[in-house]
Scaffold this motif. Structure first.
Motif, PDB file in Angstrom:
ATOM      1  N   GLU A 155     -21.746 -52.653 -10.122  1.00 50.36           N
ATOM      2  CA  GLU A 155     -21.424 -51.873  -8.937  1.00 50.36           C
ATOM      3  C   GLU A 155     -20.226 -50.954  -9.156  1.00 50.36           C
ATOM      4  O   GLU A 155     -20.147 -49.866  -8.580  1.00 50.36           O
ATOM      5  CB  GLU A 155     -21.149 -52.808  -7.750  1.00 50.36           C
ATOM      6  N   PHE A 156     -19.262 -51.381  -9.979  1.00 53.90           N
ATOM      7  CA  PHE A 156     -18.081 -50.567 -10.226  1.00 53.90           C
ATOM      8  C   PHE A 156     -18.144 -49.798 -11.539  1.00 53.90           C
ATOM      9  O   PHE A 156     -17.333 -48.905 -11.768  1.00 53.90           O
ATOM     10  CB  PHE A 156     -16.825 -51.458 -10.254  1.00 53.90           C
ATOM     11  N   THR A 157     -19.084 -50.149 -12.393  1.00 45.21           N
ATOM     12  CA  THR A 157     -19.051 -49.593 -13.753  1.00 45.21           C
ATOM     13  C   THR A 157     -20.296 -48.839 -14.172  1.00 45.21           C
ATOM     14  O   THR A 157     -20.233 -48.000 -15.065  1.00 45.21           O
ATOM     15  CB  THR A 157     -18.826 -50.741 -14.765  1.00 45.21           C
ATOM     16  N   ASP A 158     -21.446 -49.119 -13.552  1.00 44.30           N
ATOM     17  CA  ASP A 158     -22.709 -48.525 -13.985  1.00 44.30           C
ATOM     18  C   ASP A 158     -22.954 -47.218 -13.236  1.00 44.30           C
ATOM     19  O   ASP A 158     -23.175 -47.212 -12.025  1.00 44.30           O
ATOM     20  CB  ASP A 158     -23.862 -49.500 -13.725  1.00 44.30           C
ATOM     21  N   LEU A 159     -22.919 -46.114 -13.956  1.00 46.79           N
ATOM     22  CA  LEU A 159     -23.107 -44.795 -13.353  1.00 46.79           C
ATOM     23  C   LEU A 159     -24.431 -44.165 -13.763  1.00 46.79           C
ATOM     24  O   LEU A 159     -24.713 -43.025 -13.383  1.00 46.79           O
ATOM     25  CB  LEU A 159     -21.958 -43.864 -13.765  1.00 46.79           C
ATOM     26  N   GLU A 160     -25.240 -44.877 -14.521  1.00 47.80           N
ATOM     27  CA  GLU A 160     -26.419 -44.249 -15.112  1.00 47.80           C
ATOM     28  C   GLU A 160     -27.749 -44.873 -14.708  1.00 47.80           C
ATOM     29  O   GLU A 160     -28.790 -44.211 -14.789  1.00 47.80           O
ATOM     30  CB  GLU A 160     -26.312 -44.284 -16.650  1.00 47.80           C
ATOM     31  N   THR A 161     -27.762 -46.124 -14.298  1.00 50.06           N
ATOM     32  CA  THR A 161     -29.032 -46.785 -13.993  1.00 50.06           C
ATOM     33  C   THR A 161     -29.757 -46.063 -12.854  1.00 50.06           C
ATOM     34  O   THR A 161     -29.193 -45.814 -11.793  1.00 50.06           O
ATOM     35  CB  THR A 161     -28.809 -48.257 -13.607  1.00 50.06           C
ATOM     36  N   SER A 162     -31.018 -45.722 -13.090  1.00 48.94           N
ATOM     37  CA  SER A 162     -31.818 -45.045 -12.078  1.00 48.94           C
ATOM     38  C   SER A 162     -33.283 -45.389 -12.308  1.00 48.94           C
ATOM     39  O   SER A 162     -33.660 -45.943 -13.347  1.00 48.94           O
ATOM     40  CB  SER A 162     -31.619 -43.526 -12.137  1.00 48.94           C
ATOM     41  N   MET A 163     -34.120 -45.057 -11.347  1.00 49.63           N
ATOM     42  CA  MET A 163     -35.551 -45.277 -11.451  1.00 49.63           C
ATOM     43  C   MET A 163     -36.261 -44.096 -10.802  1.00 49.63           C
ATOM     44  O   MET A 163     -35.972 -43.734  -9.653  1.00 49.63           O
ATOM     45  CB  MET A 163     -35.954 -46.582 -10.741  1.00 49.63           C
ATOM     46  N   ASP A 164     -37.150 -43.464 -11.544  1.00 50.54           N
ATOM     47  CA  ASP A 164     -37.905 -42.347 -10.983  1.00 50.54           C
ATOM     48  C   ASP A 164     -38.783 -42.836  -9.841  1.00 50.54           C
ATOM     49  O   ASP A 164     -39.301 -43.956  -9.881  1.00 50.54           O
ATOM     50  CB  ASP A 164     -38.776 -41.694 -12.062  1.00 50.54           C
ATOM     51  N   PRO A 165     -38.969 -42.017  -8.795  1.00 46.14           N
ATOM     52  CA  PRO A 165     -39.812 -42.422  -7.671  1.00 46.14           C
ATOM     53  C   PRO A 165     -41.211 -42.820  -8.118  1.00 46.14           C
ATOM     54  O   PRO A 165     -41.798 -42.179  -8.992  1.00 46.14           O
ATOM     55  CB  PRO A 165     -39.858 -41.157  -6.799  1.00 46.14           C
ATOM     56  N   GLU A 175     -31.163 -44.601  -7.358  1.00 44.00           N
ATOM     57  CA  GLU A 175     -30.146 -43.755  -7.977  1.00 44.00           C
ATOM     58  C   GLU A 175     -28.821 -43.952  -7.250  1.00 44.00           C
ATOM     59  O   GLU A 175     -28.794 -44.179  -6.036  1.00 44.00           O
ATOM     60  CB  GLU A 175     -30.561 -42.286  -7.922  1.00 44.00           C
ATOM     61  N   ASP A 176     -27.717 -43.894  -8.011  1.00 49.03           N
ATOM     62  CA  ASP A 176     -26.376 -44.019  -7.433  1.00 49.03           C
ATOM     63  C   ASP A 176     -26.199 -45.284  -6.608  1.00 49.03           C
ATOM     64  O   ASP A 176     -25.529 -45.285  -5.559  1.00 49.03           O
ATOM     65  CB  ASP A 176     -26.046 -42.793  -6.563  1.00 49.03           C
ATOM     66  N   GLY A 177     -26.831 -46.376  -7.068  1.00 48.29           N
ATOM     67  CA  GLY A 177     -26.655 -47.646  -6.384  1.00 48.29           C
ATOM     68  C   GLY A 177     -27.446 -47.807  -5.112  1.00 48.29           C
ATOM     69  O   GLY A 177     -27.224 -48.762  -4.366  1.00 48.29           O
ATOM     70  N   HIS A 178     -28.396 -46.896  -4.841  1.00 51.95           N
ATOM     71  CA  HIS A 178     -29.190 -46.973  -3.620  1.00 51.95           C
ATOM     72  C   HIS A 178     -30.676 -46.969  -3.939  1.00 51.95           C
ATOM     73  O   HIS A 178     -31.138 -46.206  -4.791  1.00 51.95           O
ATOM     74  CB  HIS A 178     -28.888 -45.779  -2.700  1.00 51.95           C
ATOM     75  N   MET A 179     -31.413 -47.822  -3.252  1.00 54.66           N
ATOM     76  CA  MET A 179     -32.865 -47.777  -3.294  1.00 54.66           C
ATOM     77  C   MET A 179     -33.328 -47.002  -2.067  1.00 54.66           C
ATOM     78  O   MET A 179     -32.856 -47.231  -0.951  1.00 54.66           O
ATOM     79  CB  MET A 179     -33.463 -49.175  -3.293  1.00 54.66           C
ATOM     80  N   VAL A 180     -34.235 -46.053  -2.282  1.00 51.30           N
ATOM     81  CA  VAL A 180     -34.694 -45.188  -1.206  1.00 51.30           C
ATOM     82  C   VAL A 180     -36.212 -45.170  -1.213  1.00 51.30           C
ATOM     83  O   VAL A 180     -36.836 -45.065  -2.270  1.00 51.30           O
ATOM     84  CB  VAL A 180     -34.153 -43.751  -1.364  1.00 51.30           C
ATOM     85  N   VAL A 181     -36.812 -45.291  -0.023  1.00 50.12           N
ATOM     86  CA  VAL A 181     -38.258 -45.191   0.133  1.00 50.12           C
ATOM     87  C   VAL A 181     -38.546 -43.992   1.026  1.00 50.12           C
ATOM     88  O   VAL A 181     -38.173 -43.985   2.209  1.00 50.12           O
ATOM     89  CB  VAL A 181     -38.864 -46.470   0.728  1.00 50.12           C
TER      90      VAL A 181
END
Length: 302
Positions: A95-105, A123-129
């Motif tokens: 949460e404080f260190t990972d700036l890159e983890t993402s998942m394409d829609p 992306e950016d620590g948020h899951m969006v639907v």
């Protein structure tokens, strides 16, 4: 009797205490030596060796700086406080260190508004639907990067769906998603007095003042009568992502009385429908179930 300390440490001071590679190494070593091992405390020498700090004086200095906020000295040695455990947990979560983890829609279901395709992204620590066609946002919730980074890609939609439900349940039970403080619930209305079509319930933290939003239907999703109805319809809310449950919910809700305020929402399955009545604080006052062959009224005793 509830007691509170007369003295407290400013957040900036507390965070500065762990802003050191050596001090975090001490916390992580104490975590590794006690978590899952059955050990409640660790001796000075064992902890120093595990933290790989060669100079005894330097190690003792850093250990003193961590005490008592993050490390507590006890008869058998040293142990992590809750604050120390949370520092290590937050670091591991990314949460404080990972700036890159993402998942394409990726497609996860049908939009309850237009019948289009719902897509889940991260992306950016948020899951969006979001709906690919009408751009309706079905969900927007924080999730730790470690959940996405360590999971099998094929399992991610299910895992993120469970995480979303867990966060909604936490809000429904009155706890802030960010600081854990108590929440104040309220119904959100448009200028014309009607319920907003989306995010028509707000949860405001009385401590950190963060505001989270949901739907009236989400506020009753884990009510026993709702869980039972969905179970009869073959839907296990513990295992089913929210976007698969939403099509059978009345997402908007409706105001049925003004003084005092009363709001209704309906869950409608193939064999029965359940209408719940809530007050302004989102307490379920009563509910009515209508089956295919009979109608009966029940009260939950609230």
């Amino acid at each position: 009797m509830v007691e509170s300390a007369d003295e407290s440490v400013e957040p900036s001071e507390a965070f500065s205490l762990v802003a050191s590679e050596t001090r975090f190494a001490v916390l992580k070593a104490l975590w590794d030596l006690t978590t899952g091992t059955g050990e409640k405390a660790v001796s000075f020498g064992t902890l120093r060796e595990a933290a790989a700090v060669g100079d005894s004086g330097q190690f003792n200095y850093h250990l003193d700086q961590l005490t008592p906020q993050f490390v507590r000295k006890v008869d058998d040695g040293y142990r992590l406080t809750i604050a120390g455990q949370r520092v290590v947990g937050a670091a591991v979560s990314g949460e404080f260190t990972d700036l890159e983890t993402s998942m394409d829609p990726r497609p996860v279901g049908d939009c309850p508004e237009c019948g289009g395709t719902l897509e889940l992204g991260y992306e950016d620590g948020h899951m969006v639907v979001d709906c690919r066609d009408c751009e309706t946002r079905a969900a927007d919730m924080q999730a730790p990067p470690v959940l996405v980074a360590t999971a099998d890609p094929g399992e991610l939609p299910g895992l993120l769906g469970k995480h979303l439900l867990t966060e909604i349940q936490r809000m429904n039970r009155g706890f802030c998603l960010y600081c854990g403080g108590p929440l104040e619930e309220s119904v959100e209305r448009d200028d014309d007095g009607r319920l907003r079509e989306s995010w028509n319930v707000s949860f405001t933290c009385l401590v950190c003042e963060h505001v989270s939003y949901s739907l009236v239907s989400g506020a009753v999703l884990d009510h026993p009568a709702v869980v039972s109805l969905l179970h009869e319809a073959g839907v296990d809310v513990r295992e089913t992502p929210l976007w698969d449950v939403e099509p059978i919910l009345d997402a908007t809700g409706r105001i049925v009385d003004e003084d005092p305020l009363r709001v209704e929402t309906t869950i409608d399955t193939d064999h029965a429908a359940l209408t719940l009545t809530l007050d302004a604080d989102l307490n379920v006052l009563d509910y009515e179930r209508r089956d295919d062959t009979e109608t009966g009224r029940e009260s939950d005793g609230v």
